[in-house]
Design a protein around this motif. Structure first.
Motif, mmCIF file in Angstrom:
data_model
loop_
_atom_site.group_PDB
_atom_site.id
_atom_site.type_symbol
_atom_site.label_atom_id
_atom_site.label_comp_id
_atom_site.label_asym_id
_atom_site.label_seq_id
_atom_site.Cartn_x
_atom_site.Cartn_y
_atom_site.Cartn_z
ATOM 1 N N ILE A 1 49.987 35.195 36.384
ATOM 2 C CA ILE A 1 49.018 34.450 35.633
ATOM 3 C C ILE A 1 49.765 33.507 34.569
ATOM 4 C CG2 ILE A 1 47.223 34.529 33.735
ATOM 5 C CD1 ILE A 1 46.367 37.143 34.614
ATOM 6 N N LYS B 1 50.831 30.293 36.927
ATOM 7 C CA LYS B 1 49.655 29.632 37.535
ATOM 8 C C LYS B 1 48.997 28.746 36.160
ATOM 9 C CE LYS B 1 45.691 29.644 40.343
ATOM 10 N NZ LYS B 1 45.015 30.417 41.458
ATOM 11 N N GLU B 2 48.795 29.415 34.977
ATOM 12 C CA GLU B 2 48.689 28.678 33.856
ATOM 13 C C GLU B 2 49.460 27.354 33.517
ATOM 14 O OE1 GLU B 2 46.367 31.967 30.816
ATOM 15 O OE2 GLU B 2 48.727 31.878 30.858
ATOM 16 N N TRP C 1 39.013 30.415 38.958
ATOM 17 C CA TRP C 1 40.190 31.206 38.310
ATOM 18 C C TRP C 1 40.235 31.113 36.829
ATOM 19 C CZ3 TRP C 1 44.639 30.596 35.538
ATOM 20 C CH2 TRP C 1 45.567 31.513 35.962
ATOM 21 N N LYS D 1 40.743 34.674 35.543
ATOM 22 C CA LYS D 1 42.229 34.804 35.471
ATOM 23 C C LYS D 1 42.896 35.950 36.265
ATOM 24 C CE LYS D 1 43.325 31.595 31.885
ATOM 25 N NZ LYS D 1 44.020 30.912 30.731
ATOM 26 N N GLY D 2 43.917 35.634 37.217
ATOM 27 C CA GLY D 2 44.409 36.621 37.879
ATOM 28 C C GLY D 2 43.586 37.204 39.485
ATOM 29 N N SER D 3 42.499 36.655 39.588
ATOM 30 C CA SER D 3 41.565 36.968 40.746
ATOM 31 C C SER D 3 42.145 35.998 41.931
ATOM 32 C CB SER D 3 40.157 36.672 40.584
ATOM 33 O OG SER D 3 39.285 36.832 41.786
ATOM 34 N N TYR E 1 40.801 41.088 42.752
ATOM 35 C CA TYR E 1 42.012 41.130 41.804
ATOM 36 C C TYR E 1 43.143 42.100 42.746
ATOM 37 C CZ TYR E 1 39.323 39.454 38.158
ATOM 38 O OH TYR E 1 38.354 38.589 37.473
ATOM 39 N N ASN F 1 55.588 40.389 37.850
ATOM 40 C CA ASN F 1 54.763 39.240 37.268
ATOM 41 C C ASN F 1 55.163 39.109 35.917
ATOM 42 O OD1 ASN F 1 53.291 38.845 39.828
ATOM 43 N ND2 ASN F 1 51.372 39.639 38.971
#
Length: 512
Positions: free
Chosen positions: A286, A289-290, A320, A324-326, A395, A418
């Motif tokens: 996450i 990607k953020e 997303w 978030k995380g999917s 997820y 992660n």
């Protein structure tokens, strides 16, 4: 939708550009050379449904050969250039390839193959050496007109073989015209916003399913592919700016490596042309990607699928940010989460991810593999573990085979990985289970430091404290070790089994 169409409407448009050499191949050239290749295959007695094998690095001839096979009804088996001779021999015999085309860039392994492949016609692109014949010399003797019996061929790709012998995925040929509507090209347009004038960056090996299929989809639409011979994070940014790249396909490892460039390097390049950056291959942490969204904008699209084609999940940037995380919702099949008996579980329950009412699994010569991955309901799985929320968003947790059971508690390494990969002093990480007399298994983190000089107790203590501050005690690594480079495939896939087996006293397989 086919390069042959664009050769008529936009003959001088670049079908692809090799980023290192700068070699550009136009649609007119691609059409003529692929016709010549198809004519060559026919002259050698290859008929619809036969198989050729492509064992090459990211060569400018790759697409010409693939399209030549596609337009004369052949299967083209694209083989990893990282395999050993015995592994290549296994695939060649399994798919019954009648012809092999290779390149010097694959390395010395190509000199071992002729003795293993009696009766197989051998060609090499570039400067050929005996017993290989020059592919270009043979091709150039052929006419540039289409073969009389054109029909659509298809790729025949092999699973990566991380858990045993690779399995071939051989779709049925339909006999359709070469320019028949292509589901993947339509998906590229509809979901990811690819356009006929798109410039697409391909940073991964072309023998892998996603790079090969997305590149060829771009060429079906009439866009331009910029091929990186080898991924380099700063070079990727340079190419985006230079060619005004608007679409591309990546894996999370690419994002991590670009984000770990110094800020002044990242700021040096204009990436504002990017409209759609697609990623897959593994769940993206996450925070990674953020950060990518903050840098490139809300242009990051994600999908979850396999070469097998039994299901496909998709999530766009807006969804997303709300989930978030999917990895998205099922599009071509319904996502089911099941227990070990194959029974469906309610939302937010962790289990094996299955696809229902999608395409069946069709592993070549491997009925046991099909049975192993099909449950009593007829649903099929790629072997991943995850859960869905009440809205149906999936997820992923990890692969079932990598689950750690410590003191009776199930621990999935992906969550720990992660976290650790976001640490500024970590370049890459693998978390595995190792034997433990008291707990059965213990959590071990194997770290590739950003700077190898940092490997030692100070970094070890810092990372252990980082984990304890952000994870429950049971998930925090009991042991942390260092490795100069993790065994990661150029496509981004981590060969975790090779690391895990070392702790269990098993002989590791070769990195492929």
């Amino acid at each position: 939708m086919h390069p042959a169409t664009h050769a008529t409407t936009h003959p001088d448009r670049a079908a692809y550009i090799m980023s290192g050499s700068g070699e550009t191949v136009t649609y007119k050239q691609l059409d003529e050379r692929s016709n010549q290749g198809a004519q060559l295959f026919r002259s050698l007695g290859l008929n619809t449904g036969d198989v050729i094998a492509i064992l090459m690095d990211n060569s400018p001839r790759f697409f010409e050969i693939a399209w030549a096979a596609q337009r004369c009804g052949l299967y083209y088996a694209c083989i990893s250039s990282k395999l050993q001779a015995g592994e290549i021999d296994y695939i060649m015999k399994d798919c019954a390839a009648k012809l092999l085309i290779t390149s010097a860039g694959v390395g010395p392994v190509i000199d071992e193959l002729p003795a293993l492949l009696p009766g197989v016609k051998l060609y090499m692109v570039g400067e050929a050496r005996a017993p290989y014949e020059s592919f270009e010399a043979a091709r150039d003797k052929m006419p540039t007109t289409p073969v009389a019996d054109e029909s659509a061929g298809a790729d025949m790709l092999y699973s990566s073989g991380t858990t045993g012998r690779p399995k071939g995925i051989k779709p049925a040929l339909t006999g359709a015209p070469i320019d028949a509507p292509n589901p993947l090209a339509m998906m590229a347009q509809g979901l990811f916003g690819f356009r006929p004038d798109s410039v697409y960056l391909s940073p991964a090996p072309l023998y892998h399913a996603a790079p090969l299929r997305w590149c060829m989809s771009v060429q079906r639409l009439g866009g331009t592919v910029v091929v990186m011979e080898k991924f380099d994070p700063e070079d990727a940014l340079r190419l985006i700016e230079k060619h005004k790249v608007d679409v591309g396909q990546f894996v999370p490892t690419h994002f991590v490596r670009m984000l770990k460039l110094p800020q002044e390097v990242r700021d040096r390049y204009d990436v504002s042309s990017m409209r759609s950056a697609v990623h897959a291959a593994a769940p993206c942490p996450i925070p990674v990607k953020e950060q990518m969204m903050s840098w490139w904008g809300p242009v990051i699209h994600e999908y979850y699928a396999g070469s097998e084609g039994n299901g496909f999940c998709y999530i766009g940037p807006e969804d997303w940010l709300a989930h978030k995380g999917s990895v998205g919702k099922g599009t071509t099949a319904e996502v089911k989460i099941c227990d070990d008996e194959g029974e469906p579980l309610p939302p937010r329950s962790e289990g094996v991810v299955y696809f229902a009412n999608g395409a069946p699994l069709t592993y070549h010569n491997a009925p046991d593999k099909i049975a192993e991955n099909t449950n009593k309901h007829g649903w099929t799985t790629l072997g991943d573990v995850g859960w869905v929320d009440e809205e149906g968003f999936l997820y992923l947790t990890d692969r079932k085979s990598f689950m750690i059971i410590s003191g009776g508690v199930n621990i999935y390494p992906q969550e720990i990985e992660n976290l650790l990969v976001t640490h500024p002093r970590v370049a890459d990480v693998a978390v595995v289970g190792a034997p433990d007399e008291e707990m059965g298994e213990k959590v071990v983190a194997v770290i590739q430091p950003a700077d190898w000089a940092d490997a030692g107790d100070d970094l070890r203590n810092e990372l252990m404290a980082y984990c304890r501050a952000n994870l429950s005690h049971i998930k925090s690594p009991r042991m942390l070790e260092f490795m100069q480079e993790l065994p990661r495939h150029p496509t981004g896939k981590l060969y975790k089994r090779l690391i895990r087996d070392a702790y269990w006293g098993k002989e590791g397989s070769k990195i492929v």
